[in-house]
Structure formats: structure tokens, C-alpha cells
Design a protein around this motif. Structure first.
Motif, PDB file in Angstrom:
ATOM      1  N   ARG A  65       0.818  -1.212   0.000  1.00  0.00           N
ATOM      2  CA  ARG A  65       0.000   0.000   0.000  1.00  0.00           C
ATOM      3  C   ARG A  65       0.850   1.259   0.000  1.00  0.00           C
ATOM      4  N   TRP A  66       1.986   1.211   0.716  1.00  0.00           N
ATOM      5  CA  TRP A  66       2.849   2.388   0.831  1.00  0.00           C
ATOM      6  C   TRP A  66       4.184   2.101   0.166  1.00  0.00           C
ATOM      7  N   PHE A  87       7.075   3.242   7.434  1.00  0.00           N
ATOM      8  CA  PHE A  87       6.540   4.192   8.422  1.00  0.00           C
ATOM      9  C   PHE A  87       7.628   5.141   8.896  1.00  0.00           C
ATOM     10  N   GLN A 118       8.430   7.749   6.302  1.00  0.00           N
ATOM     11  CA  GLN A 118       7.342   8.731   6.279  1.00  0.00           C
ATOM     12  C   GLN A 118       7.440   9.684   7.468  1.00  0.00           C
ATOM     13  N   ARG A 144      -2.951  12.291   1.081  1.00  0.00           N
ATOM     14  CA  ARG A 144      -3.477  11.006   1.545  1.00  0.00           C
ATOM     15  C   ARG A 144      -4.283  10.325   0.449  1.00  0.00           C
ATOM     16  N   TYR A 179       1.221   8.710   2.495  1.00  0.00           N
ATOM     17  CA  TYR A 179       1.697   8.313   3.825  1.00  0.00           C
ATOM     18  C   TYR A 179       0.535   7.945   4.722  1.00  0.00           C
ATOM     19  N   ARG A 180       0.866   7.357   5.837  1.00  0.00           N
ATOM     20  CA  ARG A 180      -0.127   6.988   6.839  1.00  0.00           C
ATOM     21  C   ARG A 180      -0.556   8.229   7.619  1.00  0.00           C
ATOM     22  N   SER A 224      -1.251   8.255  10.744  1.00  0.00           N
ATOM     23  CA  SER A 224      -0.543   8.224  12.025  1.00  0.00           C
ATOM     24  C   SER A 224       0.840   8.851  11.894  1.00  0.00           C
ATOM     25  N   TYR A 277       1.713  11.175   9.733  1.00  0.00           N
ATOM     26  CA  TYR A 277       1.520  12.624   9.587  1.00  0.00           C
ATOM     27  C   TYR A 277       1.281  13.287  10.937  1.00  0.00           C
ATOM     28  N   ARG A 289      -8.840  11.375  12.136  1.00  0.00           N
ATOM     29  CA  ARG A 289      -9.102  10.127  11.402  1.00  0.00           C
ATOM     30  C   ARG A 289     -10.582  10.007  11.045  1.00  0.00           C
ATOM     31  N   SER A 314      -9.495   8.071   3.974  1.00  0.00           N
ATOM     32  CA  SER A 314      -8.654   7.442   4.984  1.00  0.00           C
ATOM     33  C   SER A 314      -8.217   6.070   4.521  1.00  0.00           C
TER      34      SER A 314
END
Length: 622
Positions: free
Chosen positions: A334-335, A339, A342, A425, A430-431, A433, A435, A613, A622
């Protein structure tokens, strides 16, 4: 470097029907685009151009219809082959052009690609889009000089090119640009599509005749209906067949737009004839009918200026833009970045952006002026019972000041940042969380720095207590400022209306001010509990204990009943430190106030994340 061109792609959309708030925006819209082609989507304002792009990009729900790439129904993996340039250029204003591209490259290019290769790719794209002269120029904002409109638009395209998409979606890329800049931009887009085997869909409102002749295919929308789909150079032939003739030397784009918005009767004639013409054609586009385009010869070739411009851009030194073919490989990941990558990049970017805002010369200058004003007004107060209220006033003023400033800064700055975050997003950058954690980490030292300077100037000038108490006071006020900023995040993220968010934050802080314990010393018995709702009460109580807990007993003979109403009651001959603190509703041990402040600061940050969120989920991002 050798160029690795993409494989051939065909994006098709059939019978697209989109509803927004129960209103149908698109009515069975069909079309396709192939590699090396530019499909122009034209139509008057409100015809559904942007809605169509959003539907293809997966940002708008499609009630009916199908979107395919190479006859495969589109999914999340296939959509990663797309790059989407929004009409509005959204960037962090204090970053330079190169820094913006660097941030994008580090997050969007897979981590298996080395950093030197990523940097070389940035350089190649900067040169290809003629952005070298503004490499170190900041983006700029309304009151800050920076990139021009055309440079910002090319930067938006450059950010998408970094990921090497096979299909580019451009929403009104020439909007707000002068004709020369718009033409140069579209030449670069056309060159990109042909040279690197990319498919481009571009919505455009009213192009010049030069730009119009660059298009391979034209999709003309009117009130959400297709009024023409086919080769751009054959559009006038179709309308001439139904007795709508464009005058010689007249801009074809202007003619077509004026025609489809002329009146309802004209539009009905166009739609009926298009339906009849496409239905009688032998060639079909899946479930939609289209004109037979293969039998037509182009009647317009690119102008000499266009060919010369492409030739210049086509030099060997620019041929490394497509070295990295990650866009050609589907990935279930997905990314594209971890993490920690990011978090590192988001922290780096947010620190650079927030530093210029939080520590701007105007903010720093204003705080220094107020600090010296306080130093003069409270200069070397006598440490006696006569100045107890003055010293409490000093601590309460600083707590209030560093409560209002951070919460207002957070509420005012968050809406623009939230808009950029939603855009990024939606692109899978990025996630959430990462950010939110990066924003917290990067701004804490900035938020704490100014209170440190402020307290240092005023504490010693006012003649407060000692070194240990100074350090504790500084930490408490910094923690209070961080806590206030957290409440600003909650309000900024939770309330979409900016004016309402600003009003709510002001109301919240004024209530905290009233319940803080300094202005009202004697709460009604049934309302005593309300002081614990004030976020200002806890730092004020802790600092008051630091300053007054060891105050010598004050003989009532040396004071007045007005100053200390306890004197004379129940045989009271002395005013104790406990009585002084109880007057301002401070009744618990200091560790209770400090621990509560710490816990509140942590909890409000966690609450801010979940509110953010929730709001991003409501936007289907999201």
C-alpha cells in the motif's frame, strides 16, 4: 541514461454515471485514451469535467459504468499507474521547489531505489520542465513572493512525474496562466506523452487554437452529456454536417464552447445528432458508440514553433526521466515508503514549514515587546504579603498568554495543512498516524522555545523566587502551551468551518480563563467542580504552589480584612500559605496538578488523532 518507455496502455470508460447529493452530474459518459495520446475534455463550467476525472481517479463514487485499463477492470493497484494533478496547486509555502520534489521522491519512489538515483531523477524532471532557474525559490503564499502561477503548475506536474505514472490526469492545468505560459506547458505535456509512451487526459476550459491543435482526441461535455467524442481535428467536420459551421480563422475551441452552451434547443439538436451519428457507426467503444476515427487524415499538423520547441526539449541530456520503471510494475504494497521514512520526511517538512510561521520575525518581535513590557510593569516586586496578588497576576498572565497563542496558531494554520494532507493522503503518500505524529514531534520544540525566552526575561525582572522554581515554572508554562496547541488541533481537525472553529476556540479559552481561579476566588459551592474543567487552572495552581508554599505566616495585625478576609474569623491571628492558596482554589498537592496536566496533554493529542481520522474517513480518503 537510456530511456525505458512504458508498455502500451489503453484507459477506457463506458457509461459513467455519477450522482452528487442525488443530482446526476454525468450521464453515460464514454471515451478512451491510448499511450502517446492527449485526450482533451472540454465543456462549459459545470459540465462535469472535474467530476469525470475524479471518477476515473477513484475520488468520486461511480453509480453506473465501468473503467478499464487494457480491458482489465480498474482496481487500487491499477490506479497506482495514474498521476492526478489537481486544478488547485497545494504546497507548503515555505519549502523551496527542490525541497518539495525531494519530499515527494523520498515518499513515492520505492525505497529499493537508491537516494542518489532519486536525486538524479529530480534533476532530470527539473530540467525537462524548465524549472532550473527556480530550483531554490520558495513556493510562496499570498503575502510572500515565490513561484509564479506557471511554475507552480509545472511543479504540480513534476511531483506526479516523479512516480513515473503511465496515465496522467490533469485538471485545468492552464487555468490562471497567460496564453504563452499555457502554450509552453501544454507543449511539455504533449512531448511527455509522445516521448515516454504515456496517456494523458486533460480537462481544459477554453484553450487557444494552438493548444487545441495539439490534442489527439476530444471529449466535449455539455450538462454532463457527451456531445462529441473523436479526433480533435474532426470535431468541426461533425458540427458542419449538422449545419453548425465555424468561421475561418476562428478559434475552434471558442466555437465549440459557445455552441454547446448557446441554448437548450441547440444543445438538444447536438445531442440527438451525436447519438444518431455514433449509433450508425460500425466501430464501437465497448457499450458506447463512437465515430470511426481511423479513416480520417489529420488536417492540422503541429506548428513550426511547436516542433522547434519539442526539438529543443528532446535533447540527449534530458533523456533520463524514465530510467526508473517502478510505475510499470504493479505492487500489492500500500505504501511505497516505510513508516519510519514517512515519519522522518514529514517531520523534516513540517519543521521547515512551521518554523517560519511559529518563529517568524513578527511573532518573535511581538513576544519580545510584550516580555519587556511585563518586565517593566512587574520590575523587582517586593517579596512581601503586599505583592502576593501582583505575583499571582504575573504567573496567570503568562499562562493565559501562552494558552491563547498556541491554540489560535493551531486553529488558524491547520485548515490549509489539512487540505494538503487530504490531497496527499488521497494519492497514498503516507499513513495518517505518521503525519500526525510528525506534526506533534516537529512543533513541540518550536512551541516550547518562545515561552522559554519569555519566562527567562520576565521571571528574573519581576524578582520571582529562585533557580529551581524558575526551571519548574518554565517547564510548566511550556507544557501548558503544548497542551493548548493540542486543543487547537482537536478544534481545527474536528470543525470544518474555519469561522466556527475560531469562535469555538475563543469561547473555550475565555471559559478556561474565567474558571482558572485567579479572577473569581470564591466559587458558588455547587460550582466548585467547574474549575477542574479549565486547562489554565492546573499550571496556575502548580506555579502558585511553587511561589507561595513556603511564604512566612502573615500576622493579621499587619494586614487588613480587605486583603485577607480570614483574619478575625474563628480566632485567626495569622494567615498561612495554605489560606493564600485556598483563596485561589488551590487545594491539592502540586503533584496532582502536574500529573493531571501531563495526562491531559497526552490524552488531548490522542483525541486529536482520532478526530482527524474520523473526519478523513468521512471524506472517503482514509
Amino acid at each position: 541514461m537510456d530511456i525505458e518507455t512504458s508498455e502500451d496502455y489503453k484507459l477506457s470508460f463506458q457509461d459513467l454515471s455519477v450522482f452528487i447529493n442525488k443530482t446526476q452530474i454525468l450521464h453515460n459518459v464514454c471515451g478512451d485514451v491510448h499511450s502517446k495520446e492527449v485526450l482533451a475534455v472540454m465543456g462549459p463550467s459545470g459540465s462535469g469535467k472535474t467530476t469525470m476525472l475524479n471518477a476515473i481517479a477513484g475520488r468520486e463514487a461511480v453509480k453506473l459504468g465501468e473503467i478499464t485499463i487494457n480491458d482489465q477492470r480498474i482496481n487500487k493497484q491499477l490506479r497506482r499507474k495514474m498521476g492526478y494533478v489537481l486544478q488547485q496547486d497545494l504546497f507548503y509555502s515555505n519549502l523551496t521547489l527542490w525541497e518539495t520534489l525531494y519530499f515527494t521522491a523520498m515518499l513515492h519512489i520505492p525505497e529499493k531505489v537508491s537516494k542518489p538515483d532519486k536525486l538524479r531523477r529530480i534533476d532530470a524532471i527539473i530540467e525537462t520542465l524548465d524549472l532550473e532557474k527556480c530550483r531554490k525559490t520558495i513556493i510562496g503564499a499570498q503575502f510572500t513572493h515565490g513561484l509564479s502561477g506557471g511554475e507552480k503548475k509545472r511543479l504540480s506536474i513534476a511531483c506526479e512525474l516523479l512516480t513515473n505514472p503511465d496515465i496522467m490526469l490533469l485538471d485545468e492545468p492552464t487555468s490562471g496562466l497567460d496564453s504563452s505560459t499555457a502554450y509552453s506547458l501544454m507543449v511539455q505535456v504533449k512531448r511527455y506523452a509522445e516521448m515516454y509512451n504515456k496517456a494523458v487526459i486533460v480537462t481544459i476550459h477554453q484553450p487557444s487554437s494552438q493548444i487545441f491543435h495539439m490534442f489527439n482526441t476530444l471529449l466535449l461535455l455539455a450538462d454532463g452529456h457527451v456531445s462529441y467524442f473523436g479526433k480533435a481535428e474532426k470535431a468541426l467536420d461533425f458540427f458542419e454536417e449538422i449545419n453548425f459551421v465555424c468561421e475561418p480563422h476562428f478559434n475552434p475551441a471558442d466555437f465549440l464552447l459557445e455552441l454547446v452552451k448557446k441554448d437548450e434547443e441547440t444543445l438538444e439538436i447536438i445531442l440527438e445528432n451525436w447519438k444518431a451519428k455514433s449509433s450508425s457507426n460500425n466501430k464501437k467503444l465497448s457499450n458506447c458508440n463512437s465515430l470511426d476515427l481511423d479513416n480520417f487524415e489529420p488536417v492540422h499538423e503541429p506548428s513550426d514553433i511547436t516542433l522547434q520547441y519539442i526539438k529543443i526539449l528532446d535533447s540527449d541530456e534530458n533523456k533520463d526521466i524514465d530510467k526508473f520503471s517502478n510505475g510499470n510494475q504493479l505492487s500489492d504494497v500500500r505504501w511505497q515508503s516505510s513508516f519510519w521514512t514517512q515519519l522522518k520526511m514529514l517531520t523534516w517538512r513540517n519543521f521547515k514549514q512551521s518554523r517560519s510561521r511559529i518563529l517568524s520575525k513578527y511573532v518573535v518581535g511581538s513576544n519580545i515587546v510584550i516580555a519587556f513590557a511585563m518586565a517593566i510593569l512587574w520590575f523587582q516586586m517586593e517579596r512581601s504579603y503586599k505583592t502576593i496578588r501582583d505575583r499571582m497576576g504575573w504567573s496567570f498572565f503568562i499562562i493565559v498568554y501562552w494558552g491563547f497563542s498556541p491554540i489560535m496558531d493551531a486553529v488558524i494554520s491547520f485548515p490549509l495543512e489539512k487540505t494538503i494532507m487530504l490531497k496527499e493522503r488521497a494519492a497514498g503518500s503516507y499513513r495518517l498516524s505518521a503525519y500526525y505524529l510528525a506534526k506533534t514531534i516537529s512543533e513541540i520544540p518550536l512551541i516550547a522555545l518562545l515561552p522559554f525566552i519569555f519566562v527567562t526575561i520576565t521571571y528574573w525582572a519581576a524578582g520571582m523566587k529562585g533557580v529551581v522554581e524558575y526551571i519548574a515554572t518554565m517547564l510548566l508554562i511550556s507544557l501548558s502551551a503544548i497542551n493548548s496547541q493540542g486543543f487547537g488541533f482537536v478544534l481545527g481537525a474536528g470543525i470544518l468551518n474555519f469561522e466556527l472553529a475560531l469562535t469555538s476556540s475563543t469561547t473555550f479559552m475565555l471559559l478556561s480563563l474565567t474558571l482558572g481561579g485567579f479572577y473569581i476566588q470564591r466559587f458558588p459551592s455547587w460550582l466548585v467542580w467547574s474549575r477542574y474543567l479549565s486547562l489554565l487552572h492546573y499550571p496556575f495552581a502548580a506555579i502558585s504552589i511553587l511561589e507561595f508554599a513556603d511564604t512566612p505566616q502573615i500576622p493579621c495585625a499587619n494586614a487588613t480584612v480587605t486583603q485577607f478576609p480570614q483574619c478575625g474569623k474563628n480566632g485567626t491571628d495569622f494567615v498561612t500559605p495554605k489560606m493564600i492558596l485556598e483563596d485561589v482554589q488551590v487545594t491539592l498537592p502540586i503533584y496532582c496538578y502536574i500529573c493531571t496536566l501531563i495526562i491531559m496533554t497526552i490524552l488531548v493529542r490522542i483525541l486529536g488523532y482520532f478526530v482527524l481520522r474520523l473526519k478523513t474517513r468521512q471524506k472517503h480518503l482514509s
